[in-house]
Design an enzyme around this catalytic site. Structure first.
Site, short mmCIF file in Angstrom:
data_model
loop_
_atom_site.label_atom_id
_atom_site.label_comp_id
_atom_site.label_asym_id
_atom_site.label_seq_id
_atom_site.Cartn_x
_atom_site.Cartn_y
_atom_site.Cartn_z
N THR A 5 -55.05 21.24 -8.02
CA THR A 5 -55.62 20.44 -6.93
C THR A 5 -56.89 19.70 -7.33
OG1 THR A 5 -54.72 21.96 -5.31
CG2 THR A 5 -56.56 20.64 -4.57
N THR A 58 -54.83 26.73 -8.46
CA THR A 58 -55.22 28.08 -8.04
C THR A 58 -54.02 29.01 -7.85
OG1 THR A 58 -55.21 27.39 -5.73
CG2 THR A 58 -57.32 27.30 -6.88
N ASP A 59 -52.84 28.43 -7.56
CA ASP A 59 -51.71 29.27 -7.18
C ASP A 59 -51.36 30.34 -8.22
OD1 ASP A 59 -51.57 27.95 -4.81
OD2 ASP A 59 -49.79 26.76 -5.29
N ASP A 77 -48.88 21.06 -11.20
CA ASP A 77 -49.20 21.97 -10.11
C ASP A 77 -48.93 23.36 -10.71
OD1 ASP A 77 -48.64 23.82 -7.92
OD2 ASP A 77 -48.71 22.08 -6.62
N SER A 78 -49.84 24.28 -10.57
CA SER A 78 -49.69 25.55 -11.31
C SER A 78 -48.46 26.34 -10.88
CB SER A 78 -50.95 26.39 -11.21
OG SER A 78 -51.07 26.96 -9.94
N SER A 79 -47.88 26.01 -9.75
CA SER A 79 -46.64 26.68 -9.35
C SER A 79 -45.51 26.35 -10.32
CB SER A 79 -46.22 26.26 -7.94
OG SER A 79 -47.29 26.49 -7.07
N1 ASP Z 1 -50.66 24.13 -5.70
C1 ASP Z 1 -51.93 24.01 -6.37
C2 ASP Z 1 -51.80 24.59 -7.75
O1 ASP Z 1 -51.83 25.75 -7.92
C3 ASP Z 1 -52.99 24.68 -5.60
C4 ASP Z 1 -54.37 24.55 -6.20
O2 ASP Z 1 -54.59 24.02 -7.23
O3 ASP Z 1 -55.29 25.05 -5.54
O4 ASP Z 1 -51.71 23.87 -8.67
#
Ligand code: ASP
Length: 624
Positions: free
Chosen positions: A76, A180-181, A148-150
């Site tokens: 993000t 963050t994910d 996106d870390s997902s």
């Molecule tokens: N979906 C995002 C990710 O993990 C969420 C984030 O970065 O906070 O890449």
């Protein structure tokens, strides 16, 4: 500010490609992750060098530059809104950051000819001056695609690890921008992959993109850069919302607040408030003389299974089937599972019997696994390894790291899973008081110090045994002495003053302890640095029974001590000290031994007609 350079990541990429002697190392389209830049290969980067800047113009004083590599994997922090959803925006991060004066001092860059000095100028930025006259120069390595870390996989962990290794010597610290994910998984995985680490690696990201008016990205990036550039914290860490956590202790707990992470079982490594306060006591150190290396290999045949009431045997069977090699079972409370489900327990047992390593981790956010309940013991019986207070993320990543070590036997892999490799779990304190009466005391210390090999453990044990055993003797704690003995320690070892536990017990008059120590082979002849034996100590403190016991065991005064005893005897007699005289008699001194002026205790007793003293001095002392 001087004119700002607005360059794009594609410029940087072209430059990197041009510098690369062997062309691009981008992988084919099917690769999940591309490290877009290739700088360093075939070139001699100057990054990480410290410039001493003297006389560079009025605005710039002499200062030191430290270099940080920022690996931007996505998330993000660098996303923009497109068609109503957030997506990573390629080629935008450096360009946008250069517009923010808190992230880049173009004036300084121009005046000090920063871009001439460092390779890859298009992606190199410099922070304003830090308090201690330091400049943090940082270079951003954008991955392609930004993710996106997902969407990240273990292969991506390896890519990050390899890049850290590749540029390790050129930078003082590393920041990894990440969604963050799955940040807690990546930080856990990197913590294991990075062996013998001596420089900080800090993952960060944000809940709101850095470009938005109100966001947490700027604070997070700034904090991570400041710590990576100023403190040698040799760990993989996660920085978020003013806290620096150990990477393998962190977990994402909130998707809607800036306080998105916590480290439930370990306090933060740093608190960033008005000052940056590093909690150095908590910082993990590698205890090694080996060079940094990264093991990017991972075993993907691992999995997580969360226990829930009524889970079917079929689910468990399906989960445990081949090719699964390692699993984390998320259990209830302090590591419990139903002990009235023989079907379930039998499947777990079958799996561990065929070599699947299963870790028992609690579903609770906080707390540790310990065999308090029968429902917990059944899992130990089924061959599960207690994961103590490891997060499931850390346990899973540890499994994939350990199971990738194909050169190790199954037993060695299990042993590694039980060891605290990177501070991912607390020492086994379950039910243990940190007292000398606990035989695990030294084990706990060894765990805390990250001691794993037998020789190191023995060295620690031998170093700690004398003061511990002396302390146990002092308080008359035979159980503690027994526990120390059970660890294989020699109870005759002496402390820094050459004093053995027997000396101490003799001073204190602990008859039972003296008996125990003698039974364990403690020497009655040992002399401390002051020349005293346990017998002299017992005499000095007038412990008659201990003196007797020591004498029975063969303790005696030296010839010189006996010769010199006359003066002591005489002065004791002169002061009518019968107990003192008795000690010397028990120690085997002839009461007719003359003092320095040839006078004897006996003659004095006679001259003063002290019948009691005469009687004492005429007796042959009994030891039995
Ligand atoms: N979906 C995002 C990710 O993990 C969420 C984030 O970065 O906070 O890449």
């Amino acid at each position: 500010m001087a004119e700002m350079k607005s360059t794009s990541v594609s410029d940087m990429t072209s430059l990197a490609r041009a510098l690369s002697s062997s062309g691009s190392h981008e992988r084919d389209q099917n690769d999940e992750f591309h490290s877009q830049t290739n700088f360093g290969r075939g070139s001699v980067p100057h990054l990480g060098r410290k410039r001493k800047l003297m006389g560079c113009g009025n605005a710039v004083h002499s200062c030191e530059e430290v270099c940080v590599l920022v690996i931007n994997t996505g998330g993000t922090i660098g996303m923009t809104l497109k068609d109503g959803v957030l997506e990573p925006e390629p080629n935008a991060f450096v360009k946008n950051l250069k517009k923010l004066i808190m992230f880049h001092d173009e004036d300084y860059a121009q005046k000090t000819k920063l871009y001439d000095y460092y390779d890859f100028p298009e992606s190199t930025l410099v922070l304003p001056m830090c308090k201690d006259n330091k400049r943090i120069v940082y270079t951003i390595l954008d991955y392609n695609p930004l993710l996106d870390s997902s969407n990240m996989t273990p292969k991506d962990w390896g890519t990050i690890g390899k890049d850290i290794e590749k540029y390790y010597e050129k930078y003082d610290g590393f920041v990894v921008l990440h969604g963050t994910d799955t940040m807690a998984y990546t930080s856990s995985a990197l913590s294991f992959m990075c062996e013998h680490q001596g420089k900080p690696v800090i993952l960060t990201g944000s809940q709101v993109p850095i470009y938005e008016m109100r966001n947490d990205g700027r604070g997070n990036l700034m904090g991570a850069l400041m710590i990576a550039g100023q403190f040698y914290i040799p760990e993989v860490c996660l920085y978020f919302n003013n806290k620096l956590y150990r990477g393998n202790r962190s977990t994402k707990v909130d998707s809607g607040r800036f306080h998105a992470f916590c480290s439930p079982n370990l306090g933060p490594l740093a608190d960033v408030e008005v000052d940056i306060k590093i909690n150095w006591d908590t910082v993990w150190r590698p205890n090694t003389t080996e060079r940094f290396r990264v093991r990017p290999e991972v075993n993907r045949n691992v999995g997580l299974l969360r226990l829930f009431p009524g889970i079917t045997t079929q689910t468990v069977i399906a989960f445990l089937q081949s090719p699964l090699e390692g699993a984390v079972l998320e259990t209830y409370g302090s590591g419990n599972a139903p002990d009235n489900r023989p079907d379930l327990l039998a499947e777990l047992k079958k799996a561990t019997d065929r070599g699947v390593i299963i870790m028992n981790c609690t579903q609770c956010l906080r707390g540790t696994v310990n065999p308090t309940y029968a429902t917990g013991k059944v899992l130990m019986d089924a061959g599960l390894i207690p994961g103590r207070d490891m997060t499931p993320e850390a346990a899973l990543c540890k499994l994939s790291y350990v199971l990738a070590r194909t050169e190790l036997s199954l037993e060695d892999k299990k042993k590694m899973m039980k060891q605290n490799l990177r501070g991912e779990m607390s020492a086994d304190l379950a039910g243990a008081k940190l007292s000398m009466s606990d035989s695990r005391f030294i084990q706990v210390i060894a765990n805390t110090l990250s001691i794993s090999c037998k020789e190191e453990l023995e060295a620690i044990r031998d170093a700690l045994t004398p003061p511990l055993a002396c302390a146990a003797s002092k308080i008359g704690d035979i159980d503690a002495l027994k526990a120390i003995r059970e660890m294989g320690s020699d109870l005759s070892l002496v402390d820094y003053d050459g004093r053995s536990p027997l000396h101490v017990a003799a001073c204190e008059g602990h008859l039972e302890v003296v008996k125990y120590l003698l039974g364990q082979g403690a020497s009655v002849h040992a002399r401390d640095r002051f020349g005293n034996t346990p017998l002299r100590n017992a005499m000095h403190f007038r412990h008659k029974e201990v003196v007797r016991l020591l004498r029975r065991t063969g303790a005696h005064l030296s010839t010189d001590e006996r010769k010199e005893a006359g003066t002591d005897l005489y002065s004791l007699a002169a002061s009518g000290d019968l107990v003192g005289l008795e000690m010397w008699m028990l120690a085997g001194v002839d009461p007719s031994t003359p003092g320095y002026d040839s006078q004897t205790a006996i003659s004095l007793a006679k001259a003063t007609e002290n019948l009691e003293m005469m009687k004492l001095l005429s007796q042959i002392p009994e030891f039995e």
